[in-house]
Design a protein around this motif. Structure first.
Motif, mmCIF file in Angstrom:
data_model
loop_
_atom_site.group_PDB
_atom_site.id
_atom_site.type_symbol
_atom_site.label_atom_id
_atom_site.label_comp_id
_atom_site.label_asym_id
_atom_site.label_seq_id
_atom_site.Cartn_x
_atom_site.Cartn_y
_atom_site.Cartn_z
ATOM 1 N N GLU A 291 0.508 20.112 -10.001
ATOM 2 C CA GLU A 291 -0.522 19.171 -10.435
ATOM 3 C C GLU A 291 -1.070 19.532 -11.816
ATOM 4 N N ARG A 292 -1.025 20.828 -12.166
ATOM 5 C CA ARG A 292 -1.467 21.243 -13.504
ATOM 6 C C ARG A 292 -0.406 20.966 -14.561
ATOM 7 N N ALA A 293 0.843 21.247 -14.223
ATOM 8 C CA ALA A 293 1.900 21.270 -15.225
ATOM 9 C C ALA A 293 2.667 19.969 -15.370
ATOM 10 N N VAL A 294 2.646 19.123 -14.337
ATOM 11 C CA VAL A 294 3.503 17.937 -14.344
ATOM 12 C C VAL A 294 2.643 16.684 -14.215
ATOM 13 N N THR A 295 2.916 15.736 -15.069
ATOM 14 C CA THR A 295 2.261 14.437 -14.992
ATOM 15 C C THR A 295 3.273 13.408 -14.508
ATOM 16 N N PHE A 296 2.930 12.732 -13.415
ATOM 17 C CA PHE A 296 3.810 11.708 -12.852
ATOM 18 C C PHE A 296 3.338 10.339 -13.334
ATOM 19 N N THR A 297 4.230 9.566 -13.876
ATOM 20 C CA THR A 297 3.907 8.192 -14.254
ATOM 21 C C THR A 297 4.977 7.268 -13.687
ATOM 22 N N ALA A 298 4.569 6.062 -13.414
ATOM 23 C CA ALA A 298 5.510 5.091 -12.858
ATOM 24 C C ALA A 298 6.653 4.860 -13.839
ATOM 25 N N CYS A 299 7.834 4.760 -13.289
ATOM 26 C CA CYS A 299 9.011 4.524 -14.128
ATOM 27 C C CYS A 299 8.832 3.203 -14.884
ATOM 28 N N PRO A 300 8.918 3.210 -16.207
ATOM 29 C CA PRO A 300 8.710 1.971 -16.966
ATOM 30 C C PRO A 300 9.793 0.929 -16.731
ATOM 31 N N ASP A 301 10.972 1.358 -16.290
ATOM 32 C CA ASP A 301 12.059 0.408 -16.081
ATOM 33 C C ASP A 301 11.930 -0.342 -14.764
ATOM 34 N N CYS A 302 11.611 0.394 -13.671
ATOM 35 C CA CYS A 302 11.573 -0.250 -12.352
ATOM 36 C C CYS A 302 10.159 -0.484 -11.848
ATOM 37 N N GLY A 303 9.147 -0.017 -12.593
ATOM 38 C CA GLY A 303 7.766 -0.217 -12.169
ATOM 39 C C GLY A 303 7.394 0.563 -10.930
ATOM 40 N N GLY A 304 8.132 1.648 -10.644
ATOM 41 C CA GLY A 304 7.833 2.462 -9.475
ATOM 42 C C GLY A 304 8.516 2.007 -8.210
ATOM 43 N N THR A 305 9.344 0.962 -8.286
ATOM 44 C CA THR A 305 9.997 0.446 -7.082
ATOM 45 C C THR A 305 11.261 1.220 -6.729
ATOM 46 N N ARG A 306 11.769 2.065 -7.645
ATOM 47 C CA ARG A 306 12.964 2.887 -7.472
ATOM 48 C C ARG A 306 14.267 2.096 -7.639
ATOM 49 N N LEU A 307 14.197 0.775 -7.702
ATOM 50 C CA LEU A 307 15.389 -0.073 -7.644
ATOM 51 C C LEU A 307 15.818 -0.568 -9.021
ATOM 52 N N SER A 308 17.109 -0.868 -9.126
ATOM 53 C CA SER A 308 17.667 -1.396 -10.372
ATOM 54 C C SER A 308 17.196 -2.829 -10.594
ATOM 55 N N GLU A 309 17.391 -3.304 -11.817
ATOM 56 C CA GLU A 309 16.976 -4.668 -12.144
ATOM 57 C C GLU A 309 17.748 -5.687 -11.316
ATOM 58 N N ALA A 310 19.024 -5.423 -11.065
ATOM 59 C CA ALA A 310 19.829 -6.362 -10.278
ATOM 60 C C ALA A 310 19.303 -6.460 -8.851
ATOM 61 N N ALA A 311 18.947 -5.337 -8.263
ATOM 62 C CA ALA A 311 18.437 -5.355 -6.897
ATOM 63 C C ALA A 311 17.117 -6.109 -6.816
ATOM 64 N N ARG A 312 16.312 -6.024 -7.870
ATOM 65 C CA ARG A 312 15.018 -6.724 -7.868
ATOM 66 C C ARG A 312 15.161 -8.207 -8.161
ATOM 67 N N SER A 313 16.310 -8.602 -8.702
ATOM 68 C CA SER A 313 16.492 -10.010 -9.060
ATOM 69 C C SER A 313 16.887 -10.873 -7.866
ATOM 70 N N SER A 314 17.461 -10.272 -6.834
ATOM 71 C CA SER A 314 17.920 -11.033 -5.669
ATOM 72 C C SER A 314 16.743 -11.252 -4.713
ATOM 73 N N LYS A 315 16.502 -12.499 -4.326
ATOM 74 C CA LYS A 315 15.312 -12.815 -3.533
ATOM 75 C C LYS A 315 15.647 -13.702 -2.342
ATOM 76 N N ILE A 316 14.768 -13.583 -1.333
ATOM 77 C CA ILE A 316 14.786 -14.483 -0.174
ATOM 78 C C ILE A 316 13.395 -15.078 -0.066
ATOM 79 N N LYS A 317 13.292 -16.380 -0.188
ATOM 80 C CA LYS A 317 11.997 -17.056 -0.151
ATOM 81 C C LYS A 317 11.019 -16.432 -1.152
ATOM 82 N N ARG A 318 11.476 -16.234 -2.378
ATOM 83 C CA ARG A 318 10.673 -15.721 -3.485
ATOM 84 C C ARG A 318 10.229 -14.274 -3.312
#
Length: 816
Positions: A291-318
Motif C-alpha cells: 500500500e505504501r509502494a504501489v499505486t493501483f489505477t484502473a486500466c485506461p484501456d479496459c476501464g477496470g473490466t479486465r476484458l478486451s475491446e472486442a469482448a466489450r463490443s458484443s452485447k445482448i439486449k444492450r
C-alpha cells in the motif's frame, strides 16, 4: 410395444440394507477427545455444540470427515494417490456407517488476483457461452470473453511426410478476451521507488527496504552476488544500465556461493511474488508495504473490466459481459430471467438456477467480478455452498463449520432453510455451531465439554434441543440467555469524523464515531459495515485493527512463539544461566538434532499415510539433553512450555522466575479466556475460536487509542462471549475507544439502545451506487452496478445498500 408387469410382494418389515442408519464412533482420541463414543443418525441434521476448544472440530472434522476422505482416497490407484495429500487414520477404535463427506469450511477462497466470484462458481463460464451464442456482433468462442485467455496469433511452415513430402504454410489464431494492457487484472501499477530502496545506501548497507530482502537473506545475497551490480556503491550513483538491471532485468541464471539461482529485477519479482495475489490476502506487513509502494489505477484501456475491446463490443439486449458481471447478482438474475431464447434454453435455465441460489443464500448483493480473495469467511463458505444446492447427489454427509458466521440474525433463517433443504434430499448434515437460532433446528444435538482444552473432550449431552435446554450443561444454561441493557452509559470524549465514504456500496456516507466509548456497527450482510470502518477508519494513526483473517502457523508454531512470549522467557533463562538465548528455542541452536526440534519423527511412506512417532532421543521434549540441564525457578524450558497460561502466569509473576514482560503477555491471554492452553501446544491443534482469541490477545499489545474489532465473537460459545465483553469493557474503562463490527445479538445488547436519526441525501436514489472515486487500491473491487436503465424493477429485499444513520450519544452506528 410390450409392457412389463409388476407383481407386488410382501416385503419384510425392515430390509437389511436399511439397518445402516447410524454413524457410529467409538473410542475417538483425536487432539483432546477422551475416548468419545457417539451414534449419529443418518439423513438427519445434527448440531455439535460446546465451548470453544471443547473438541467439536476434533470429532466432526478431525475424526468423521477425515476418515471418510481417507477411505475415498484409498480407492484410487497407487499412481493417483502419489499426487494426492496423504491422510493418516484418525486415532479412533471404531468408525462405522460412514458415507462420502463433503466439507464446507470457513477457509477463505483462493487469493489469486484473477479469481472472482464468477470464476469460482462457474457462473462466468456459463455467461461466456451465452455471449458466444447470442452476443452481437459475434466475435468468437467462449474464450473470446475470458479475461484469463490472451489472444494468440502464430504462423509458420510444416512438412507433411507423405509421398514425396509437402511443405504447407499454416497460421494459428486464438481469440481471447484478456485486455492486453493490464493482462486481465483490471488495474495497472505504478511503483514509488523511494519505498523500494534507500538510494543513499549500498546493497551491503541494507539499501533494499522490501520485506524479506535483508542483506543476510537469500534475496539480499542474490542481488549482492549477481555480478550485475556493485554491492558497495550507493544506488544513487548507479549508471542507467545498473539501475535497469536492478529494477527491470529479465530472469537470468546466475551462480552465488556455488548455488545456481535466478536473478530478476525488483519490479517483475515484486509483481510475481506480491501482486499476483489479492492484496487483502497478504500478510499484514507485506500488505502495508504494497500500500505504501504501489499505486493501483484502473486500466485506461479496459476501464477496470479486465476484458478486451472486442469482448466489450458484443452485447445482448444492450448489455455486454462486463456489465453483466459488474451488476448485483440479484439484478443479473432478473435480466437472465427476461431472456427468451429457445436455442440456449438449458444453458439459461442452469445459469438462472445458479444466480437464484446466490440470492437464496443471502449473497445477492455481490457481483460476479468481485475478487474472491476479498470475501469474508462467512461469504466464502456460502459461496462454496452454491455448487451443492443444485447437486443431484444424495445420501452424502455434508459437514459445515459455523455456517451462520457473518450473518445478521435476519439472514440466519435463510441459512437454516438451506441446511434443511440439503437434509430433505436424503443427506446427513453435520453442523458445528454456537448460535441458538441455528441450534434450534437440530434433530439431534451432541454437546461436548464440560470445559475447553484438557478440561473438555467429553460428550456431556446427546439428545434433542429440548433436552439440551433442560440439561445442566454450560450450553444448556446459556441457550436462552437474554441480555439486559446497561443502566447507564459513558460520555464520549470526542468524535472520529468520516466524510464522503463511498467505498464499494457506500453512498457518500458522513458519520461521527464517538470516542472513549464502546461503539457497535451492525447491519445485514453486505450493508457496508466493513466498507465503512475498514475503508475509512482502519489505517489511521493510533487505530489498531483486528480483522477476521485466520492466523496461520505450522506444527512448530505455538502460543508462546505466536504471541512473542518465548522471547522474554528465553532471555530470562539465558540471564539466569549465563548462556545464549538461542539455546532455548526448539527452532534454533537448542533443538534436538534427531527430530530437528519437532518432538516427533515423521516417516514418509509415499502414497501411503505417513507415520508419526515420538522422538526417542528427546522423548518429545524437542530440546537437546544439555539444554534441559539449565533451570529457571527450578524448571527447565520444556517444563515451562508444558505449563498452562494460568500456571505460567503465577510462575513468572513472582519469585526467582519473575519476568514482567512474560507476565504481561500471559495476562492478556488469560483475559481472553485462554488460561487453559499450554504454552507449547501446536497452533495446528487449536480451534477456530481459540485462534481468534489468540490473535486478539496479541493485537491488544499494540499501542493505540482506538481498537477496531471485526466480529470478535466468531467461533465463540455463548459463555466465552461473556468474558470477551468484560475485556472490552475494561479496555474502554482504561481510556481506549473500541469499535466493534458485530451481528451477535448478545453483543449488541451490551451497548445502550440506539436512537437512530437517519440522514439521507435527497438527490441520491436508494440502491444506486457508483465506483470508488480514489481508485488507489483495488480498482476492480467496484460497487456492483445497478440496471435502472435496463430493468423495470428489482426486489427491494435483494438490495443490500448502505444508508447513513447518524451516530449520537447512543453510541451505535447502524448502516443499512
Amino acid at each position: 410395444m410390450s409392457m412389463a408387469t409388476r407383481t407386488d410382494t410382501q416385503s419384510p418389515a425392515l430390509h437389511v440394507g436399511d439397518s445402516h442408519d447410524l454413524i457410529r464412533v467409538h473410542g475417538a482420541r483425536v487432539n483432546n477427545l477422551k475416548d468419545v463414543s457417539v451414534e449419529i443418525p443418518k439423513r438427519r441434521l445434527t448440531v455439535f455444540t460446546g465451548v470453544s476448544g471443547s473438541g467439536k472440530s476434533s470429532l466432526v472434522f478431525g475424526t468423521i470427515a477425515a476418515e471418510s476422505q481417507r477411505m475415498i482416497n484409498e480407492t484410487y490407484s497407487a499412481f493417483v494417490q502419489g499426487f494426492m495429500p496423504t491422510l493418516a487414520r484418525p486415532e479412533v477404535d471404531v468408525l462405522e456407517g460412514l458415507t462420502t463427506a463433503i466439507i464446507v469450511d470457513q477457509e477463505r477462497m483462493g487469493a489469486d488476483a484473477r479469481s472472482t466470484v464468477g470464476t469460482a462458481t462457474d457462473a462466468n463460464a456459463m455467461l461466456r457461452i451465452l455471449f458466444s451464442r447470442l452476443g452481437q456482433p459475434h466475435i468468437g468462442s467462449p474464450n473470446a470473453f475470458s479475461f484469463n485467455v490472451p489472444s494468440v496469433r502464430a504462423s509458420g511452415a510444416i512438412t507433411i511426410e507423405r509421398g514425396g513430402g509437402k511443405t504447407v504454410r499454416q497460421t494459428f489464431t486464438r481469440v481471447g478476451g484478456m485486455c492486453p494492457r493490464c493482462e486481465g487484472r483490471g488495474s495497472v501499477t505504478d511503483f514509488d521507488l523511494s519505498q523500494l530502496y534507500d538510494d543513499s545506501k549500498s546493497l551491503n548497507e541494507g539499501a533494499l527496504t522490501i520485506p524479506g530482502y535483508s542483506v543476510d537473506g537469500w534475496y539480499g545475497r542474490i542481488f549482492g552476488g549477481s555480478g550485475f551490480l556493485d554491492p558497495d556503491k550507493p544506488i544513487r550513483k548507479y549508471t542507467k544500465t545498473e539501475l535497469q538491471d536492478l529494477l527491470h532485468k529479465e530472469p537470468t541464471r546466475i551462480k552465488v556461493d556455488n548455488i545456481n539461482l535466478t536473478y530478476e529485477g525488483l519490479i517483475p519479482r515484486i509483481q510475481k511474488s506480491f501482486l499476483s495475489k489479492d492484496v487483502d490476502a497478504l500478510q499484514p506487513h507485506v500488505r502495508a508495504f504494497v500500500e505504501r509502494a504501489v499505486t493501483f489505477t484502473a486500466c485506461p484501456d479496459c476501464g477496470g473490466t479486465r476484458l478486451s475491446e472486442a469482448a466489450r463490443s458484443s452485447k445482448i439486449k444492450r448489455i455486454n459481459i462486463a456489465d453483466a458481471c459488474a451488476i448485483q447478482i440479484s439484478d443479473l438474475a432478473e435480466w437472465v430471467r427476461g431472456l427468451n431464447e429457445p436455442s440456449v434454453g438449458p444453458l439459461v435455465a442452469s445459469l438462472q438456477q445458479t444466480l437464484d441460489s446466490f440470492v437464496e443464500i443471502g449473497l445477492g448483493y455481490l457481483s460476479l467480478d468481485r475478487s474472491s480473495g476479498t470475501l469474508s469467511g462467512g461469504e466464502a463458505q456460502r459461496t462454496k455452498m452454491i455448487r451443492h444446492l443444485g447437486s443431484s447427489l444424495t445420501d452424502v454427509t455434508y459437514v459445515f463449520d459455523e455456517p451462520t458466521i457473518g450473518l445478521h440474525p435476519h439472514d440466519i433463517q435463510r441459512m437454516n432453510d438451506l441446511l434443511l433443504q440439503l437434509r430433505d434430499k436424503g443427506n446427513t448434515v453435520l453442523v458445528v455451531e454456537h448460535k441458538p437460532e441455528a441450534i434450534a433446528i437440530a434433530e439431534h444435538v451432541v454437546d461436548l465439554g464440560p470445559g475447553a482444552g484438557t478440561e473438555g473432550g467429553e460428550v456431556v449431552f446427546e439428545g434433542t434441543v429440548e433436552g439440551l435446554r433442560a440439561s445442566d450443561t454450560l450450553t444448556g444454561r446459556h441457550l436462552d440467555d437474554r441480555a439486559s441493557l446497561k443502566p447507564s452509559v459513558r460520555r464520549r470524549s470526542g468524535v472520529l469524523e468520516v466524510r464522503g465514504a463511498s467505498v464499494h456500496n457506500l453512498q457518500d456516507v458522513d458519520v461521527d464515531i464517538p470516542l472513549g466509548v464502546l461503539v457497535v456497527v451492525t447491519g445485514v450482510a453486505g450493508s457496508g459495515k466493513s466498507s465503512l470502518i475498514h475503508g475509512s477508519v482502519s489505517g489511521r494513526d493510533g487505530v489498531v485493527s483486528v480483522d477476521q483473517a485466520a492466523i496461520k502457523g505450522s506444527r512448530r508454531s505455538n502460543p508462546a512463539t505466536y504471541t512473542g512470549l518465548l522471547d522474554p522467557i528465553r532471555k530470562a533463562f539465558a540471564k539466569a544461566n549465563g548462556v545464549k538465548p538461542a539455546l532455548f528455542s526448539a527452532n534454533s541452536e537448542g533443538a534436538c538434532p534427531a527430530c530437528n526440534g519437532a518432538g516427533v519423527i515423521y516417516t514418509d511412506l509415499a502414497m501411503m499415510a505417513g507415520v508419526t512417532s515420538i522422538c526417542e532421543d528427546c522423548e518429545g521434549k524437542r530440546f537437546q539433553a544439555s539444554v534441559l540441564d539449565y533451570h529457571l525457578g527450578g524448571r527447565d524450558i520444556s517444563e515451562v512450555l508444558a505449563m498452562s497460561v494460568t500456571g505460567a502466569g503465577e510462575f513468572f509473576g513472582a519469585g526467582e522466575a519473575r519476568t514482567p514482560a512474560a507476565h504481561a503477555i500471559l495476562g492478556r491471554l488469560a483475559d481472553v479466556g485462554l488460561g487453559y492452553l499450554s504454552l507449547g501446544q501446536p497452533l495446528t491443534t487449536l480451534s477456530g475460536g481459540e485462534r481468534q482469541r489468540l490473535k486478539l490477545a496479541t493485537r491488544m499489545a499494540e499501542k493505540g487509542g482506538v481498537y477496531l474489532l471485526d466480529e470478535p465473537t466468531t467461533g465463540l460459545h455463548l459463555a466465552d462471549v461473556e468474558q470477551l465483553l468484560g475485556l472490552l469493557d475494561r479496555l474502554v474503562d482504561s481510556g481506549k475507544s473500541v469499535i466493534v463490527i458485530e451481528h451477535h445479538a448478545r453483543r449488541l445488547d451490551h451497548r445502550p439502545r440506539p436512537r437512530r436519526r437517519p440522514r439521507r441525501r435527497p438527490d441520491r436514489l436508494r440502491g444506486h451506487t457508483r465506483r470508488d472515486r480514489s481508485r488507489t487500491l483495488h480498482p476492480h473491487r467496484r460497487a456492483p452496478r445497478r440496471l435502472h436503465r435496463h430493468l423495470t424493477h428489482a426486489h427491494p429485499r435483494h438490495r443490500a445498500t448502505s444508508s447513513l444513520t447518524r451516530l449520537d450519544s447512543s453510541h451505535s452506528a447502524l448502516p443499512g
